[in-house]
Design a protein around this motif. Sequence first.
Motif, PDB file in Angstrom:
ATOM      1  N   ALA A   1    -110.889  20.787  71.153  1.00  0.00           N
ATOM      2  CA  ALA A   1    -111.552  19.504  71.415  1.00  0.00           C
ATOM      3  C   ALA A   1    -111.691  19.274  72.917  1.00  0.00           C
ATOM      4  N   ALA A   2    -112.706  18.513  73.295  1.00  0.00           N
ATOM      5  CA  ALA A   2    -112.941  18.135  74.698  1.00  0.00           C
ATOM      6  C   ALA A   2    -112.893  19.369  75.598  1.00  0.00           C
ATOM      7  N   SER A   3    -113.835  20.287  75.364  1.00  0.00           N
ATOM      8  CA  SER A   3    -113.665  21.629  75.930  1.00  0.00           C
ATOM      9  C   SER A   3    -114.839  22.111  76.782  1.00  0.00           C
TER      10      SER A   3
ATOM     11  N   ALA B   1    -108.574  15.388  75.163  1.00  0.00           N
ATOM     12  CA  ALA B   1    -109.515  14.318  75.537  1.00  0.00           C
ATOM     13  C   ALA B   1    -109.393  14.138  77.033  1.00  0.00           C
ATOM     14  N   GLY B   2    -110.205  13.290  77.616  1.00  0.00           N
ATOM     15  CA  GLY B   2    -110.004  12.951  79.016  1.00  0.00           C
ATOM     16  C   GLY B   2    -108.713  12.146  79.156  1.00  0.00           C
ATOM     17  N   GLY B   3    -108.306  11.926  80.383  1.00  0.00           N
ATOM     18  CA  GLY B   3    -107.087  11.134  80.606  1.00  0.00           C
ATOM     19  C   GLY B   3    -107.438   9.677  80.846  1.00  0.00           C
TER      20      GLY B   3
ATOM     21  N   THR C   1    -101.373  17.381  76.233  1.00  0.00           N
ATOM     22  CA  THR C   1    -101.038  16.047  76.751  1.00  0.00           C
ATOM     23  C   THR C   1    -100.775  16.110  78.250  1.00  0.00           C
ATOM     24  N   SER C   2     -99.521  15.999  78.644  1.00  0.00           N
ATOM     25  CA  SER C   2     -99.227  15.908  80.080  1.00  0.00           C
ATOM     26  C   SER C   2     -97.730  16.063  80.315  1.00  0.00           C
ATOM     27  N   ILE C   3     -97.371  16.384  81.537  1.00  0.00           N
ATOM     28  CA  ILE C   3     -95.959  16.352  81.954  1.00  0.00           C
ATOM     29  C   ILE C   3     -95.388  14.958  81.711  1.00  0.00           C
TER      30      ILE C   3
ATOM     31  N   VAL D   1     -98.628   6.100  76.198  1.00  0.00           N
ATOM     32  CA  VAL D   1     -99.390   6.477  74.994  1.00  0.00           C
ATOM     33  C   VAL D   1     -99.108   7.914  74.584  1.00  0.00           C
ATOM     34  N   ARG D   2     -98.895   8.798  75.554  1.00  0.00           N
ATOM     35  CA  ARG D   2     -98.686  10.204  75.188  1.00  0.00           C
ATOM     36  C   ARG D   2     -97.344  10.416  74.492  1.00  0.00           C
ATOM     37  N   ALA D   3     -96.404   9.497  74.720  1.00  0.00           N
ATOM     38  CA  ALA D   3     -95.119   9.604  74.015  1.00  0.00           C
ATOM     39  C   ALA D   3     -95.351   9.495  72.510  1.00  0.00           C
TER      40      ALA D   3
ATOM     41  N   GLY E   1     -97.777  20.287  77.787  1.00  0.00           N
ATOM     42  CA  GLY E   1     -97.912  19.283  78.852  1.00  0.00           C
ATOM     43  C   GLY E   1     -98.154  19.939  80.204  1.00  0.00           C
ATOM     44  N   PRO E   2     -99.374  19.827  80.710  1.00  0.00           N
ATOM     45  CA  PRO E   2     -99.629  20.382  82.045  1.00  0.00           C
ATOM     46  C   PRO E   2     -99.029  19.506  83.145  1.00  0.00           C
ATOM     47  N   GLY E   3     -98.656  20.155  84.242  1.00  0.00           N
ATOM     48  CA  GLY E   3     -98.380  19.438  85.488  1.00  0.00           C
ATOM     49  C   GLY E   3     -99.704  19.321  86.245  1.00  0.00           C
TER      50      GLY E   3
ATOM     51  N   ALA F   1    -105.576  22.226  88.716  1.00  0.00           N
ATOM     52  CA  ALA F   1    -106.814  22.056  89.505  1.00  0.00           C
ATOM     53  C   ALA F   1    -108.049  21.934  88.606  1.00  0.00           C
ATOM     54  N   THR F   2    -108.409  20.695  88.263  1.00  0.00           N
ATOM     55  CA  THR F   2    -109.604  20.408  87.439  1.00  0.00           C
ATOM     56  C   THR F   2    -110.283  19.163  88.011  1.00  0.00           C
ATOM     57  N   ASP F   3    -111.424  18.796  87.400  1.00  0.00           N
ATOM     58  CA  ASP F   3    -112.132  17.581  87.845  1.00  0.00           C
ATOM     59  C   ASP F   3    -111.272  16.338  87.654  1.00  0.00           C
ATOM     60  N   ARG F   4    -110.496  16.323  86.573  1.00  0.00           N
ATOM     61  CA  ARG F   4    -109.615  15.181  86.306  1.00  0.00           C
ATOM     62  C   ARG F   4    -108.664  14.970  87.494  1.00  0.00           C
ATOM     63  N   LEU F   5    -108.147  16.067  88.038  1.00  0.00           N
ATOM     64  CA  LEU F   5    -107.203  15.939  89.152  1.00  0.00           C
ATOM     65  C   LEU F   5    -107.919  15.436  90.411  1.00  0.00           C
TER      66      LEU F   5
HETATM   67  N1  LIG Z   1    -105.621  18.321  85.296  1.00  0.00           N
HETATM   68  C1  LIG Z   1    -104.377  17.880  85.384  1.00  0.00           C
HETATM   69  O1  LIG Z   1    -103.703  17.982  86.421  1.00  0.00           O
HETATM   70  C2  LIG Z   1    -103.716  17.261  84.171  1.00  0.00           C
HETATM   71  C3  LIG Z   1    -102.338  17.032  84.222  1.00  0.00           C
HETATM   72  C4  LIG Z   1    -101.723  16.450  83.128  1.00  0.00           C
HETATM   73  C5  LIG Z   1    -102.458  16.100  82.030  1.00  0.00           C
HETATM   74  N2  LIG Z   1    -103.809  16.333  82.013  1.00  0.00           N
HETATM   75  C6  LIG Z   1    -104.547  15.921  80.830  1.00  0.00           C
HETATM   76  O2  LIG Z   1    -105.104  17.059  80.194  1.00  0.00           O
HETATM   77  C7  LIG Z   1    -106.342  16.665  79.555  1.00  0.00           C
HETATM   78  C8  LIG Z   1    -107.471  17.558  80.058  1.00  0.00           C
HETATM   79  O3  LIG Z   1    -107.537  17.391  81.453  1.00  0.00           O
HETATM   80  P1  LIG Z   1    -108.575  18.207  82.377  1.00  0.00           P
HETATM   81  O4  LIG Z   1    -107.971  18.159  83.730  1.00  0.00           O
HETATM   82  O5  LIG Z   1    -108.936  19.497  81.759  1.00  0.00           O
HETATM   83  O6  LIG Z   1    -109.828  17.182  82.336  1.00  0.00           O
HETATM   84  P2  LIG Z   1    -111.349  17.387  82.797  1.00  0.00           P
HETATM   85  O7  LIG Z   1    -111.487  18.546  83.714  1.00  0.00           O
HETATM   86  O8  LIG Z   1    -111.773  16.037  83.248  1.00  0.00           O
HETATM   87  O9  LIG Z   1    -112.098  17.748  81.413  1.00  0.00           O
HETATM   88  C9  LIG Z   1    -112.119  16.832  80.374  1.00  0.00           C
HETATM   89  C10 LIG Z   1    -112.941  17.391  79.228  1.00  0.00           C
HETATM   90  O10 LIG Z   1    -112.834  16.497  78.126  1.00  0.00           O
HETATM   91  C11 LIG Z   1    -114.125  16.061  77.717  1.00  0.00           C
HETATM   92  N3  LIG Z   1    -113.964  14.680  77.243  1.00  0.00           N
HETATM   93  C12 LIG Z   1    -113.457  13.641  77.941  1.00  0.00           C
HETATM   94  N4  LIG Z   1    -113.451  12.545  77.187  1.00  0.00           N
HETATM   95  C13 LIG Z   1    -113.959  12.897  75.972  1.00  0.00           C
HETATM   96  C14 LIG Z   1    -114.228  12.187  74.783  1.00  0.00           C
HETATM   97  N5  LIG Z   1    -113.963  10.875  74.673  1.00  0.00           N
HETATM   98  N6  LIG Z   1    -114.748  12.852  73.727  1.00  0.00           N
HETATM   99  C15 LIG Z   1    -115.038  14.176  73.829  1.00  0.00           C
HETATM  100  N7  LIG Z   1    -114.800  14.897  74.930  1.00  0.00           N
HETATM  101  C16 LIG Z   1    -114.269  14.263  76.007  1.00  0.00           C
HETATM  102  C17 LIG Z   1    -114.987  16.201  78.972  1.00  0.00           C
HETATM  103  O11 LIG Z   1    -116.374  16.338  78.660  1.00  0.00           O
HETATM  104  P3  LIG Z   1    -117.347  15.037  78.557  1.00  0.00           P
HETATM  105  O12 LIG Z   1    -117.033  14.172  79.723  1.00  0.00           O
HETATM  106  O13 LIG Z   1    -118.736  15.613  78.544  1.00  0.00           O
HETATM  107  O14 LIG Z   1    -117.016  14.385  77.254  1.00  0.00           O
HETATM  108  C18 LIG Z   1    -114.431  17.509  79.528  1.00  0.00           C
HETATM  109  O15 LIG Z   1    -114.948  18.608  78.846  1.00  0.00           O
HETATM  110  C19 LIG Z   1    -106.554  15.171  79.909  1.00  0.00           C
HETATM  111  O16 LIG Z   1    -106.039  14.363  78.882  1.00  0.00           O
HETATM  112  C20 LIG Z   1    -105.718  15.007  81.168  1.00  0.00           C
HETATM  113  O17 LIG Z   1    -105.318  13.679  81.372  1.00  0.00           O
HETATM  114  C21 LIG Z   1    -104.458  16.915  83.055  1.00  0.00           C
END
Ligand SMILES: NC(=O)c1ccc[n+]([C@@H]2O[C@H](COP(=O)([O-])OP(=O)(O)OC[C@H]3O[C@@H](n4cnc5c(N)ncnc54)[C@H](OP(=O)(O)O)[C@@H]3O)[C@@H](O)[C@H]2O)c1
Length: 273
Positions: A24-26, A104-106, A154-156, A171-173, A197-199, A202-206
């Motif tokens: 999911a969310a990939s 999902a997104g964060g 989820t997350s650290i 919420v992640r708990a 749970g990632p720490g 390096a992604t767009d979310r970060l």
């Molecule tokens: N990166 C980190 O350092 C980190 C650390 C701890 C936890 N996390 C968690 O790990 C998860 C993934 O993070 P990431 O860094 O890989 O994020 P990302 O680079 O922002 O990618 C998020 C992906 O999820 C999709 N998405 C977001 N909301 C969605 C929705 N409502 N329905 C369907 N698809 C959805 C986005 O595509 P669309 O926008 O096109 O839907 C995108 O493909 C998040 O929950 C984040 O909080 C990340």
Amino acid sequence: MDLACLYNRNFMDLGLKGRVAIVAASSQGIGRATAEGFAAEGCRVAMCARNRSTLDQASDKIREQYHTDVFAETLDVTDADAVHGFVAAVATKFGKVEICVTNAGGPPAKGFLAATIEDWRKAVDLNFLSTVYFAREVIPYMQRQRWGRIITLTSISTKQPVADLVLSNAVRAAVVGLVKSLANEFGKDGILVNNVGPGYTATDRLKELAKSRSAAQAKSEKEIFEAWAADAPLKRLGNPKEVADTIVWLASERASYITGQTILVDGGLYKGL
Ligand SMILES: NC(=O)c1ccc[n+]([C@@H]2O[C@H](COP(=O)([O-])OP(=O)(O)OC[C@H]3O[C@@H](n4cnc5c(N)ncnc54)[C@H](OP(=O)(O)O)[C@@H]3O)[C@@H](O)[C@H]2O)c1
């Protein structure tokens, strides 16, 4: 036992070839790296995200690179009906559903008093109920074939709260409670349920988090990134592939006696024992 054969093996056969994996969310980040990881192991992969063009780019690239079947559909993981339709379409296309990675997104970075009730509802929808929706849909398929893997991303923060991420921390708990409950209830059906749970990865979310932190703390984004890297014993950020590799391994035959666990991929960032 043929010891020579054992010693000569220079790879770990994950036993995933031909499996059907939903991620999911990939279209980006860790989800995308995970879809790619399953494709590299010879799985047939189902991907989803909201934005069509980013999803198409990602799924086309993975299909071409790994010469495997990739099914991609736009959907919002907070829409229970859409998740129902997606899982049914995957089962129709591939004949089964064996692995499901929920993602999902964060939620936005906020302190407690800044978070509105609407923020809380959205965070529950995005990071908890979306997991429930996928689990409800995939478990009946997994029960019928007496084999399944559900991995929640989820997350650290499931082990160690992160400053200014109260929505994620709380919420992640609930996802971890769900993971342990599903592991207990469906282990008898051959379904293994774990949480990753990632720490800081390096992604767009970060990048988004760095932007909001930089504004709040009057520091440059570069300084924010450097501080995150310095916090981890490995002194760097994670790569999405490093999280994906752990998820793929957990789904594999090489992790067949692991269920109900949270595994952090955080470069040692978690400070507890
Ligand atoms: N990166 C980190 O350092 C980190 C650390 C701890 C936890 N996390 C968690 O790990 C998860 C993934 O993070 P990431 O860094 O890989 O994020 P990302 O680079 O922002 O990618 C998020 C992906 O999820 C999709 N998405 C977001 N909301 C969605 C929705 N409502 N329905 C369907 N698809 C959805 C986005 O595509 P669309 O926008 O096109 O839907 C995108 O493909 C998040 O929950 C984040 O909080 C990340």
